[in-house]
Design a protein around this motif. Structure first.
Motif, PDB file in Angstrom:
ATOM      1  N   LEU A 168       0.827  -1.200   0.000  1.00  0.00           N
ATOM      2  CA  LEU A 168       0.000   0.000   0.000  1.00  0.00           C
ATOM      3  C   LEU A 168       0.862   1.251   0.000  1.00  0.00           C
ATOM      4  CD1 LEU A 168      -2.707   1.499   0.313  1.00  0.00           C
ATOM      5  CD2 LEU A 168      -2.526   1.145   2.776  1.00  0.00           C
ATOM      6  N   ALA A 169       1.874   1.280   0.869  1.00  0.00           N
ATOM      7  CA  ALA A 169       2.768   2.437   0.932  1.00  0.00           C
ATOM      8  C   ALA A 169       3.510   2.627  -0.388  1.00  0.00           C
ATOM      9  CB  ALA A 169       3.764   2.272   2.083  1.00  0.00           C
ATOM     10  N   ALA A 170       3.970   1.501  -0.975  1.00  0.00           N
ATOM     11  CA  ALA A 170       4.662   1.589  -2.260  1.00  0.00           C
ATOM     12  C   ALA A 170       3.712   2.067  -3.351  1.00  0.00           C
ATOM     13  CB  ALA A 170       5.248   0.228  -2.626  1.00  0.00           C
ATOM     14  N   ILE A 208       2.006   6.078  -7.306  1.00  0.00           N
ATOM     15  CA  ILE A 208       0.964   6.947  -7.846  1.00  0.00           C
ATOM     16  C   ILE A 208       1.355   8.413  -7.709  1.00  0.00           C
ATOM     17  CG2 ILE A 208      -1.427   7.686  -7.545  1.00  0.00           C
ATOM     18  CD1 ILE A 208      -2.100   4.819  -6.719  1.00  0.00           C
ATOM     19  N   PHE A 209       2.050   8.763  -6.624  1.00  0.00           N
ATOM     20  CA  PHE A 209       2.414  10.159  -6.394  1.00  0.00           C
ATOM     21  C   PHE A 209       3.586  10.587  -7.269  1.00  0.00           C
ATOM     22  CE2 PHE A 209       4.540  13.611  -4.085  1.00  0.00           C
ATOM     23  CZ  PHE A 209       3.480  14.484  -3.924  1.00  0.00           C
ATOM     24  N   TRP A 213       8.437  -1.000  -6.429  1.00  0.00           N
ATOM     25  CA  TRP A 213       9.085   0.194  -5.888  1.00  0.00           C
ATOM     26  C   TRP A 213      10.450  -0.131  -5.297  1.00  0.00           C
ATOM     27  CZ3 TRP A 213       8.443   5.129  -6.602  1.00  0.00           C
ATOM     28  CH2 TRP A 213       9.017   6.048  -5.718  1.00  0.00           C
ATOM     29  N   GLY A 214      10.641  -1.352  -4.839  1.00  0.00           N
ATOM     30  CA  GLY A 214      11.903  -1.730  -4.215  1.00  0.00           C
ATOM     31  C   GLY A 214      12.952  -2.225  -5.186  1.00  0.00           C
ATOM     32  N   SER A 215      12.669  -2.208  -6.490  1.00  0.00           N
ATOM     33  CA  SER A 215      13.628  -2.672  -7.486  1.00  0.00           C
ATOM     34  C   SER A 215      13.903  -1.559  -8.495  1.00  0.00           C
ATOM     35  CB  SER A 215      13.088  -3.913  -8.215  1.00  0.00           C
ATOM     36  OG  SER A 215      11.923  -3.585  -8.940  1.00  0.00           O
ATOM     37  N   VAL A 216      14.844  -1.834  -9.387  1.00  0.00           N
ATOM     38  CA  VAL A 216      15.165  -0.868 -10.448  1.00  0.00           C
ATOM     39  C   VAL A 216      14.014  -0.831 -11.444  1.00  0.00           C
ATOM     40  CG1 VAL A 216      16.738  -0.313 -12.325  1.00  0.00           C
ATOM     41  CG2 VAL A 216      17.640  -1.213 -10.184  1.00  0.00           C
TER      42      VAL A 216
END
Length: 276
Positions: A114-116, A121-122, A167-170
């Motif tokens: 959810l945080a990612a 989106i932002f 989000w945690g990867s390239v």
């Protein structure tokens, strides 16, 4: 027995005060609830309207934040309403905090997605329709929500990537820029004329109107291979024309080499007979 002797004036006065106090508490609680709902609804609409007007805030994110603010305000309103009826809200808030912590620990992976999702989106590292490579998966972005990103591969497979992994990867976004560079390596035989081959490549690619004239087509000898001379060629084009240019160039340059008598080497064996 006289009823007046059973109920004293002091008792009647106390009961009257209690009824008035209870009625006042009910009225105040109702007023707090009504006003709180009106304020929460107005704030939610305001946040949604601001999200729609802003180019940097996605509609999904605006709806999420507006709902989050609405329920936060309503939680405060309900606590205030309970306080009007004498309910001990301190213990209630502590219990809610403990329950929230327990739920957060149980849904740790989901909340990380959810945080990612909020960050994606932002900040918009990719948008709908972009061709991207995330978490080792490549495809066109079909949907972005708060928990997952949906990709469609080149052979139309549906791939769901958790936003935490994305989000945690390239993240490689092939559609982010308007132009892209197409790189080729063409190999010619050692017996062929290098300058002639480079001119054939330049003229063949230059005839394609999709290839940009500025910067100009770049050609240079990049390596002396085991059986070939390798010529690197670089051209610029619109991002949407990348694969069309690549496939057409591979075919057209081969045909142009054949027409010009330039050979493309391939692995083969040569038998040499020695005479003693």
């Amino acid at each position: 027995m006289d009823p007046e002797n059973l109920i004293s004036p002091e008792t009647i006065s106390a009961l009257t005060e209690r009824v008035i106090g209870a009625g006042t508490s009910v009225l105040l609680a109702a007023a707090i609830l009504i006003v709180g709902m009106m304020v929460a609804g107005a704030v939610r609409k305001g946040v949604r309207a601001a999200a729609v007007k802003s180019d940097r805030i996605d509609d999904t994110l605006g709806g999420f934040f507006s709902s989050l603010i609405y329920y936060a305000i309503m939680a405060v309103v309900l606590i205030a309403v309970l306080a009007r009826f004498g309910v001990e809200t301190t213990s209630l808030v502590a219990a809610l905090g403990a329950a929230t912590l327990a739920i957060g620990l149980a849904l740790q992976g989901t909340l990380s997605n959810l945080a990612a999702g909020v960050m994606i989106i932002f900040f918009r590292p990719y948008q709908l329709g972009d061709f991207v490579e995330v978490a080792g998966q490549s495809g066109s972005v079909k949907d972005i929500n708060l928990f997952t990103t949906e990709l469609a591969t080149g052979d139309n497979k549906k791939v769901i990537v958790p936003n935490g992994a994305a989000w945690g990867s390239v993240i490689t976004n092939y559609s982010a820029n308007d132009t892209r560079r197409v790189d080729f390596v063409f190999s010619i035989d050692y017996g062929d004329d290098i300058d002639k081959a480079m001119k054939v490549i330049h003229d063949t690619l230059g005839a394609d109107e999709r290839i940009h004239k500025d910067p100009d087509i770049f050609t240079a000898v990049t390596a002396h291979g085991g059986s070939s001379v390798d010529i690197v060629t670089r051209v610029w084009c619109d991002s949407g024309d990348y694969w069309g240019i690549y496939f057409d160039a591979m075919k057209n340059v081969k045909n142009a080499f054949d027409a010009s008598g330039i050979s493309i080497p391939y692995p083969h064996q040569v038998n040499v007979e020695r005479k003693d």
